[in-house]
Enzyme design. Structure first.
Site, PDB file in Angstrom:
ATOM      1  CE1 TYR A  89      -2.342   4.962   5.023  1.00 51.99           C
ATOM      2  CE2 TYR A  89      -0.096   4.711   5.849  1.00 51.99           C
ATOM      3  CZ  TYR A  89      -0.991   4.771   4.804  1.00 51.99           C
ATOM      4  OH  TYR A  89      -0.529   4.628   3.513  1.00 51.99           O
ATOM      5  CE  LYS A 102      25.660 -15.220  14.821  1.00 51.39           C
ATOM      6  NZ  LYS A 102      25.276 -16.391  15.640  1.00 51.39           N
TER       7      LYS A 102
END
Length: 383
Positions: free
Chosen positions: A275, A36
């Protein structure tokens, strides 16, 4: 290759892990490979092929779409068990393709019987019972009526298994809860048998339960994280190592996540990097610009904390991790060149960046970090 990074999966590491797990559980316990979450981030398509080459013939998935992806690539016969989401409209496809699936609610049971009768072919189910997880599974007070219905559905439904799921077997703080779950499960299995059923498979154990609670292995274990080379928690590894003080970690990680230096940049002391103003250069610096960011699963919370490997040296991420780029300090690494290999997870020479350390820095679990690796990063099989 047209991608900014790629993932390598080691076949020898997987064979090692599967051999170890099978040796531990013994020949009378079925090993089910849980794939999964895109095979815990390793890639269902690539991992399934690799797993079959390593002797796996039973897979557990969460949903019909994962089962469909699996069936599209496997080359040998295999049992496929859907543990979770299976829409009523998908039941016909599942039954036609001999898929097994959990039944944990009245609607799915009724629709499975109706669909099987329409097809003239039995549905193979695993009855999930509620023992304390309080997520999916028939509550104990409903079990008698469900078993009565199953008697009426014998022409349409084959009850192959009875199962439950433990609520946190990876931590001993949940020990009493797990023991109570096991007690309730055994009671319900006894009821199933008293009602005249004799299911082939009785199963409860995940990776953690398989090793913390060996008596829960019964005759099938659903192993996820450990086959990929990771212990479910530090506690489970500590438990194993105390039982085997003379042995090193028997598991090997399959995954190596790599990219390359995109370009190099020189900055002056006092300049800000990236940034905002989270990092100010304390000296003249040489930076390597790496073409991976949070859009590729490299968490923004690793800004000014993460580490990568370049030229066999561990170097720090500096500045904010942006969408597609991160910046690392290579000032003290001689002869770094554009195109040099960068290891984000895994090994380079004698150094390594482990998923555990990576996850701790980003406040993620191993499971979360791995499953967030985007599906479109190429997965390559290596020896």
């Amino acid at each position: 290759m047209f991608h900014s990074s790629y993932i390598e999966l080691s076949k020898s590491a997987l064979q090692n892990n599967i051999d170890f797990i099978k040796q531990e559980i013994g020949p009378n316990v079925q090993f089910s490979s849980v794939i999964k979450g895109n095979a815990y981030g390793h890639g269902i398509e690539q991992y399934a092929i690799l797993a079959q080459q390593c002797g796996v013939d039973h897979f557990s998935v969460f949903s019909a779409d994962e089962a469909q992806r699996l069936l599209a690539v496997i080359s040998k016969p295999a049992t496929v068990l859907i543990m979770g989401y299976l829409d009523n409209e998908e039941l016909k496809w599942a039954i036609q393709n001999d898929l097994e699936f959990f039944v944990f609610e009245q609607d799915r049971l009724t629709e499975a019987a109706k669909t099987a009768r329409m097809l003239g072919k039995k549905a193979t189910i695993h009855l999930e019972v509620e023992t304390g997880m309080n997520r999916t599974g028939f509550a104990p007070h409903l079990l008698c009526s469900i078993l009565d219905q199953l008697h009426n559905y014998k022409d349409a439904i084959y009850l192959k298994g009875v199962c439950t799921h433990f609520a946190g077997a990876e931590s001993m703080q949940n020990h009493e809860r797990i023991m109570e779950q096991l007690r309730l499960f055994n009671e319900q299995v006894s009821l199933v048998k008293a009602k005249g059923f004799d299911p082939e498979q009785i199963h409860t154990a995940s990776s953690a339960a398989t090793f913390f609670y060996p008596h829960t292995r019964l005759n099938l274990v659903r192993v996820g994280i450990m086959q990929y080379g990771f212990w479910p928690s530090p506690e489970t590894y500590d438990f194993y190592s105390k039982q085997h003080p003379d042995k090193k970690d028997p598991l090997r990680r399959l995954i190596n996540w790599k990219t390359h230096v995109m370009t190099l940049k020189q900055v002056k002391q006092g300049d800000y990097i990236g940034y905002g103003s989270s990092f100010k250069a304390p000296r003249d610096m040489v930076l390597a610009i790496v073409p991976v960011g949070y859009a590729w699963g490299y968490s923004r919370s690793l800004s000014n904390q993460g580490q990568v490997l370049i030229c066999g040296q561990q170097v720090p991420v500096v500045g904010i991790v942006s969408m597609n780029v991160l910046t690392v300090d290579v000032t003290d690494v001689p002869d770094v060149q554009k195109g040099d290999e960068v290891v984000l997870l895994g090994k380079q020479k004698d150094k390594s960046i482990s998923v555990a350390s990576f996850a701790e820095l980003s406040t993620q679990l191993n499971y979360e970090l791995l499953t967030r690796l985007p599906m479109n990063i190429p997965r390559l099989i290596v020896d």
